[in-house]
Design an enzyme around this catalytic site. Structure first.
Site, mmCIF file in Angstrom:
data_model
loop_
_atom_site.group_PDB
_atom_site.id
_atom_site.type_symbol
_atom_site.label_atom_id
_atom_site.label_comp_id
_atom_site.label_asym_id
_atom_site.label_seq_id
_atom_site.Cartn_x
_atom_site.Cartn_y
_atom_site.Cartn_z
ATOM 1 N N GLY A 176 -4.233 2.705 -16.127
ATOM 2 C CA GLY A 176 -5.269 2.438 -15.127
ATOM 3 C C GLY A 176 -5.603 0.975 -14.985
ATOM 4 N N GLY A 178 -5.862 -0.940 -12.487
ATOM 5 C CA GLY A 178 -6.838 -1.242 -11.448
ATOM 6 C C GLY A 178 -8.264 -1.104 -11.951
ATOM 7 N N ASP A 179 -8.462 -0.234 -12.935
ATOM 8 C CA ASP A 179 -9.773 -0.062 -13.564
ATOM 9 C C ASP A 179 -9.994 -1.074 -14.675
ATOM 10 O OD1 ASP A 179 -10.964 2.397 -12.334
ATOM 11 O OD2 ASP A 179 -9.114 3.299 -13.052
ATOM 12 N N THR A 180 -9.026 -1.183 -15.583
ATOM 13 C CA THR A 180 -9.241 -2.016 -16.761
ATOM 14 C C THR A 180 -9.287 -3.506 -16.431
ATOM 15 O OG1 THR A 180 -6.863 -1.849 -17.234
ATOM 16 C CG2 THR A 180 -8.326 -0.330 -18.393
ATOM 17 N N GLY A 183 -12.661 -3.999 -15.292
ATOM 18 C CA GLY A 183 -13.557 -3.934 -16.434
ATOM 19 C C GLY A 183 -13.582 -5.232 -17.224
#
Length: 412
Positions: A176, A178-180, A183
């Site tokens: 992921g 695109g998320d991490t 983050g």
């Protein structure tokens, strides 16, 4: 479960996030000592219900994905639609340094617990949001109300357009990212805002968009189009302008080699018993090696396909940039990751065995981060968190009975 170690010891973070991007941000802070309180709805972060689960886990408080991005946190479960729930959040925010959330834009504002409300209660509060396309604080995107997941951020931010074997078969980066990536940027932005707040007493809004985060890491996309007006296309595992650089077939699989500079290339040619490539005019310098990279790959594979990954590891290891393509099994058995403490084990509620989570990659010599505790069960720390902000046992009992706070006494 409070602790007193880590560089961020003494910082309290309210974590109103779910899924991966927001929880990954707050986990980075928790790993380095921040007291992160995960404020969940009564039915919990939906990521709790995502696998994998161990075979013997009949309770299923949470699966591996939740465990991987929520260690080192405490949990309180509130009904933020209730007056009591909102009151508790405001009391927590009054004493917090940071609040991180990734609801849809405007949701917490409508509930009366958004940034404009909370900053009047605590002017030094750093309020961070992580959304697919950001919030109005950093520039109102025409897509501000669009929902997003990792693949959406990778598609619009530029990664998928240059990843894959060709333009007809775009591929997202595994995991992921695109998320991490978002983050990580959110954690960095939060810390810069905290530094400002410590110096001035003034908090602020930190606005992070997943799509922006991917674009910020798409240097090839931006530079190629900005400088020469070209939209780069997927080129597999290669990087335009560098060769040899990519993956190469071997007798029992595939390996990665990166030896684009003259000294590295000349050494590689000698190791594969093809010193004549050094004097070949097609491969005389870096631009020419890229221009003729197909032919160069063929020549290198004439050697590598005759050898196993183990044999090539012994030949190339420590001499040129090289690695076999690792599977999870390879990672778990490699001494590098053990030496770097990158696969620490934690308890898994409902299971008799410990499980591994990704370790802390940033190694500080004096105040190191660490994985101190497993991810919390839903509402596991509701009692102690409410006591922290001054609620009496009688008040807490009443809130549990009314259902505005989950006591954390049973699994999902």
């Amino acid at each position: 479960m409070k602790h007193n170690s880590g560089a961020l010891n003494g910082i309290r973070v309210l974590d109103l996030t779910h899924a991966l991007a927001g929880p990954f941000c707050t986990q980075v802070l928790a790993d380095h000592g921040a007291d992160v309180i995960k404020v969940e709805p009564l039915d919990g972060d939906f990521f709790r219900r995502m696998g994998p689960f161990t075979e013997d886990d009949q309770e299923r408080h949470y699966g591996g994905l939740f465990q991987s991005c929520n260690r080192n946190k405490r949990s309180i479960s509130l009904d933020l639609k209730s007056a009591e729930g909102k009151d508790i959040l405001k009391k927590l925010a009054a004493e917090a340094d940071v609040l991180v959330e990734n609801y849809r834009s405007g949701v917490l504002d409508k509930m009366g617990v958004g940034y404009e409300t909370l900053k009047t209660i605590n002017p030094r509060l750093v309020y961070t949001s992580v959304r697919g396309f950001g919030d109005k604080a950093g520039g109102a995107s025409p897509y501000i109300d669009w929902p997003a997941f990792d693949i959406v951020a990778q598609a619009m931010g530029g990664w998928m357009g240059i990843t894959g074997e060709d333009a007809d078969h775009p591929v997202k980066v595994g995991g992921g990212a695109g998320d991490t990536a978002a983050g990580l940027f959110a954690a960095f932005g939060t810390m810069t805002a905290l530094w400002h707040a410590r110096n001035t007493g003034q908090g602020q809004y930190v606005d992070v968009a997943m799509t922006d985060s991917i674009l910020a890491l798409s240097e090839l996309v931006v530079s190629q189009y900005s400088y020469v007006g070209v939209s780069p296309q997927p080129v597999g595992n290669r990087i335009p302008g560098l060769a040899p650089f990519g993956t190469f077939k071997v007798k029992d699989g595939v390996i990665a080699i990166a030896a684009p500079h003259n000294a590295q290339f000349h050494l590689l040619c000698k190791m594969i018993n093809q010193p004549e490539l050094i004097g070949d005019p097609r491969f005389a310098n870096e631009p020419l090696r890229w221009e003729n990279n197909v032919e160069l790959t063929q020549r290198i594979e004439e050697f590598t396909t005759l050898h196993t990954k183990k044999e090539l590891r012994e030949l190339f290891g420590g001499k040129i940039p090289f690695s076999p393509i690792y599977t999870a099994e390879d990672i778990f058995s490699d001494p590098h990751f053990e030496a770097r403490k990158m696969l620490p084990k934690v308890d898994q509620p409902g299971s008799s065995k410990k499980v591994s989570v990704p370790g802390v990659p940033v190694k500080l010599s004096v105040s190191p981060g660490e994985v101190r505790s497993r991810a919390p069960m839903l509402g596991e720390h509701s009692q102690e968190i409410l006591e922290d902000v001054g609620f009496t046992d009688e008040n807490i009992k009443l809130m549990f009975e009314k259902g505005s706070v989950f006591s954390g006494k049973k699994p999902l």
